[in-house]
Design a protein around this motif. Sequence first.
Motif, PDB file in Angstrom:
ATOM      1  N   GLY A 112       0.920  -1.091   0.065  1.00 53.09           N
ATOM      2  CA  GLY A 112      -0.013  -0.275   0.469  1.00 53.09           C
ATOM      3  C   GLY A 112       0.925   1.529  -0.401  1.00 53.09           C
ATOM      4  N   HIS A 113       2.716   1.264  -0.228  1.00 50.50           N
ATOM      5  CA  HIS A 113       3.103   2.340   0.043  1.00 50.50           C
ATOM      6  C   HIS A 113       2.746   3.640  -0.980  1.00 50.50           C
ATOM      7  CE1 HIS A 113       6.395   0.552   2.347  1.00 50.50           C
ATOM      8  NE2 HIS A 113       5.433   0.690   3.077  1.00 50.50           N
ATOM      9  N   CYS A 114       2.141   2.856  -2.548  1.00 52.23           N
ATOM     10  CA  CYS A 114       1.758   2.875  -4.113  1.00 52.23           C
ATOM     11  C   CYS A 114       0.452   4.608  -3.220  1.00 52.23           C
ATOM     12  CB  CYS A 114       1.713   3.158  -4.543  1.00 52.23           C
ATOM     13  SG  CYS A 114       0.593   1.394  -4.356  1.00 52.23           S
ATOM     14  N   ILE A 115      -0.452   4.156  -1.933  1.00 49.32           N
ATOM     15  CA  ILE A 115      -1.526   4.689  -2.041  1.00 49.32           C
ATOM     16  C   ILE A 115      -1.710   6.091  -1.697  1.00 49.32           C
ATOM     17  CG2 ILE A 115      -4.170   4.955  -0.785  1.00 49.32           C
ATOM     18  CD1 ILE A 115      -4.150   1.688  -0.703  1.00 49.32           C
ATOM     19  N   HIS A 116      -1.098   5.802  -0.594  1.00 47.42           N
ATOM     20  CA  HIS A 116      -1.071   7.755  -0.415  1.00 47.42           C
ATOM     21  C   HIS A 116       0.403   8.713  -1.546  1.00 47.42           C
ATOM     22  CE1 HIS A 116      -3.737   7.424   2.451  1.00 47.42           C
ATOM     23  NE2 HIS A 116      -3.564   5.827   2.965  1.00 47.42           N
ATOM     24  N   SER A 117       1.243   7.983  -1.786  1.00 41.59           N
ATOM     25  CA  SER A 117       2.247   8.339  -2.833  1.00 41.59           C
ATOM     26  C   SER A 117       1.285   9.050  -4.147  1.00 41.59           C
ATOM     27  CB  SER A 117       3.827   7.032  -3.493  1.00 41.59           C
ATOM     28  OG  SER A 117       2.778   6.771  -4.468  1.00 41.59           O
ATOM     29  N   CYS A 118       0.198   8.459  -4.286  1.00 41.25           N
ATOM     30  CA  CYS A 118      -0.125   9.090  -5.954  1.00 41.25           C
ATOM     31  C   CYS A 118      -0.626  10.406  -5.335  1.00 41.25           C
ATOM     32  CB  CYS A 118      -1.196   8.404  -6.384  1.00 41.25           C
ATOM     33  SG  CYS A 118      -2.309   9.566  -7.590  1.00 41.25           S
ATOM     34  N   PRO A 119      -0.098  11.735  -6.003  1.00 45.92           N
ATOM     35  CA  PRO A 119      -1.074  13.419  -5.739  1.00 45.92           C
ATOM     36  C   PRO A 119      -2.871  13.574  -6.393  1.00 45.92           C
ATOM     37  CG  PRO A 119       1.260  13.713  -6.595  1.00 45.92           C
ATOM     38  CD  PRO A 119       0.794  11.764  -6.968  1.00 45.92           C
ATOM     39  N   PHE A 120      -2.741  12.546  -7.367  1.00 45.35           N
ATOM     40  CA  PHE A 120      -3.867  12.858  -7.548  1.00 45.35           C
ATOM     41  C   PHE A 120      -4.991  11.241  -6.787  1.00 45.35           C
ATOM     42  CE2 PHE A 120      -1.227  13.402 -11.166  1.00 45.35           C
ATOM     43  CZ  PHE A 120      -2.464  14.768 -11.052  1.00 45.35           C
ATOM     44  N   GLY A 121      -4.932  10.568  -6.300  1.00 44.09           N
ATOM     45  CA  GLY A 121      -5.245  10.236  -5.102  1.00 44.09           C
ATOM     46  C   GLY A 121      -6.261   8.708  -6.022  1.00 44.09           C
ATOM     47  N   ALA A 122      -5.198   8.094  -7.307  1.00 40.12           N
ATOM     48  CA  ALA A 122      -5.589   7.339  -7.957  1.00 40.12           C
ATOM     49  C   ALA A 122      -5.265   5.964  -7.523  1.00 40.12           C
ATOM     50  CB  ALA A 122      -4.358   7.521  -9.751  1.00 40.12           C
ATOM     51  N   ILE A 123      -5.085   5.715  -7.099  1.00 39.10           N
ATOM     52  CA  ILE A 123      -4.681   4.470  -6.229  1.00 39.10           C
ATOM     53  C   ILE A 123      -5.190   4.162  -5.419  1.00 39.10           C
ATOM     54  CG2 ILE A 123      -3.255   2.065  -5.584  1.00 39.10           C
ATOM     55  CD1 ILE A 123      -0.711   3.765  -7.595  1.00 39.10           C
ATOM     56  N   GLY A 124      -6.155   3.164  -4.897  1.00 38.68           N
ATOM     57  CA  GLY A 124      -6.562   2.927  -3.543  1.00 38.68           C
ATOM     58  C   GLY A 124      -6.899   1.076  -3.154  1.00 38.68           C
ATOM     59  N   SER A 125      -7.981   0.956  -1.492  1.00 36.59           N
ATOM     60  CA  SER A 125      -7.558  -0.627  -1.640  1.00 36.59           C
ATOM     61  C   SER A 125      -9.140  -0.573  -1.671  1.00 36.59           C
ATOM     62  CB  SER A 125      -6.817  -0.719  -0.493  1.00 36.59           C
ATOM     63  OG  SER A 125      -7.567   0.082   0.671  1.00 36.59           O
ATOM     64  N   LYS A 126      -9.349  -2.019  -1.313  1.00 42.20           N
ATOM     65  CA  LYS A 126     -10.690  -2.394  -0.823  1.00 42.20           C
ATOM     66  C   LYS A 126     -11.019  -2.277   0.193  1.00 42.20           C
ATOM     67  CE  LYS A 126     -11.132  -5.962  -4.818  1.00 42.20           C
ATOM     68  NZ  LYS A 126     -10.943  -7.039  -5.396  1.00 42.20           N
ATOM     69  N   THR A 127     -12.317  -1.664   0.473  1.00 40.56           N
ATOM     70  CA  THR A 127     -12.662  -1.057   2.194  1.00 40.56           C
ATOM     71  C   THR A 127     -14.022  -2.289   2.067  1.00 40.56           C
ATOM     72  OG1 THR A 127     -12.167   0.726   1.427  1.00 40.56           O
ATOM     73  CG2 THR A 127     -13.308  -0.037   3.396  1.00 40.56           C
ATOM     74  N   TYR A 128     -13.810  -3.257   3.268  1.00 34.86           N
ATOM     75  CA  TYR A 128     -14.512  -4.527   4.004  1.00 34.86           C
ATOM     76  C   TYR A 128     -15.675  -3.650   4.863  1.00 34.86           C
ATOM     77  CZ  TYR A 128     -11.187  -6.643   1.425  1.00 34.86           C
ATOM     78  OH  TYR A 128     -10.911  -7.763   0.072  1.00 34.86           O
TER      79      TYR A 128
END
Length: 495
Positions: free
Chosen positions: A182-198
């Motif tokens: 998940g290190h890529c998630i908050h590195s993207c300035p456009f918020g283009a990467i996320g994770s599935k939420t349960y």
Amino acid sequence: MVTNDKGIVSFKHKIMEEVCRLAWDGKLNDAEKEKLIYNMVPGPKSNYCCIYKEREIVKQRIHLACAECPTDKEPTDCVVQVINAACDDCPISAYSVTDSCRFCMGRPCQNSCRFGAIGPGEFRMHIEADKCKECGMCAKACPYGAIVHLERPCKKACPVGAITYDEYGFCRINEERCVQCGHCIHSCPFGAIGSKTYLVHIINDILAGKEVIAMCAPATEGQFGDNIGMASVKHALKKLGFADMVEVGLGGDMTAAYESLEWADAYVEGRKMTTSCCPAFIDMLRKHFPDVFENNKSSTVSPMCAISRYLKLTHPGCVTVFVGPCIAKKAEANDETIPDNADYVVTYGELRALMRSKGVDFEPVEEDYQEASVWGKRFATSGGVADAVMECMKERGIDTSEIKLLRCAGGMECKKAVAQIKLGTLQEDFVEGMICPGGCVGGPSKHKTETEISRARDTLLQKADKRTVLENLKFYPMDKFSMYRDGKLTPEERF
């Protein structure tokens, strides 16, 4: 806490909150989801780009909030997902010539390129992206430092080279390489990467009357200030609808007790061994160093799994939910090779969105709840796992004075250590592997900065009693559930 996506974190969490609110009210249907899209982006003016694109982003984020893929075009079981509608405006070329170029006559950049990728442009030197092999020789040769490496932030953050791009420049995740840290998630300035939420699944189970029990990671202490300890978190989660909460530091005690037995045997045999707690580290071994995964990894389960199995033994039919700063834990929970693990995993940001959807907040209460030793509580910081394992060996009377440890925190440190194990050049006896810098407290979904968390943790941990690990575990039925990844019950006489 400043991250590359800080400007849109509240927007992302607001979508989760509203989805949760609909789920609590039993209104999470297609019509209400469509209304939510327009409520989030009413128009006519946009917040970030254009309203149509923003609405598509909201739509895809709603899918993620329901533990679904952003679109149905590329269904995948991967926890980390790319929101194509948000992936935009990143440079395709890794190297670019800046205005600092002096257009010098010697052309050292051009002469250093073996692929004919760089040559004179109208006002400065120009790199042809289709010819460039990203070797970086031109940048090294430029006497003015006018050629810069414009590596995408998501790719730069990935410790295993799992980020690639398609022909249109959209980010793609190579699942065969991805360790879902998940290190890529908050590195993207456009918020283009996320994770599935349960969160929706958890709400549905609570509404169905199931016994849903939260399991809070050791990293929880200090995340919300020095006046919000485990008792305060337990109090808030019960108000939210959870039947109970158990601190996973207890699982840290369990893991340390059993992993120390494996380490003791390995030390006698002269065999190197790694820890087993960090799921991203374990995934790195499995996908990138399979021989080390088979021969040198501890077979003891993570603290999350240990507590889940304990709860499912003592509360048959219960639903277990891990709460922590880790994205990779979601993938661990979905791993079918580890039976009776956590049913769901939520991050601190997701938990806060869930709490806001019910109007619940943390409140200071008398901190009289402790199930873990200080050693289990310290699993969250770099070196904490190894220290707890060594403590258990000492408690059993094993001489540890000659044992050498290597504590690795961060992807590059972990890869270097594991490569040394593979090559047979590692000097140390055991490796503690954590993909996140600083350990779990530095996880991608931490609530505050590591400095703030550490300061608050120190205050809270000073209040804990000094119980030992093995004495603490005498109060729990350790012989009734498996502490090994395959789930087989192997009575351990020495324990």
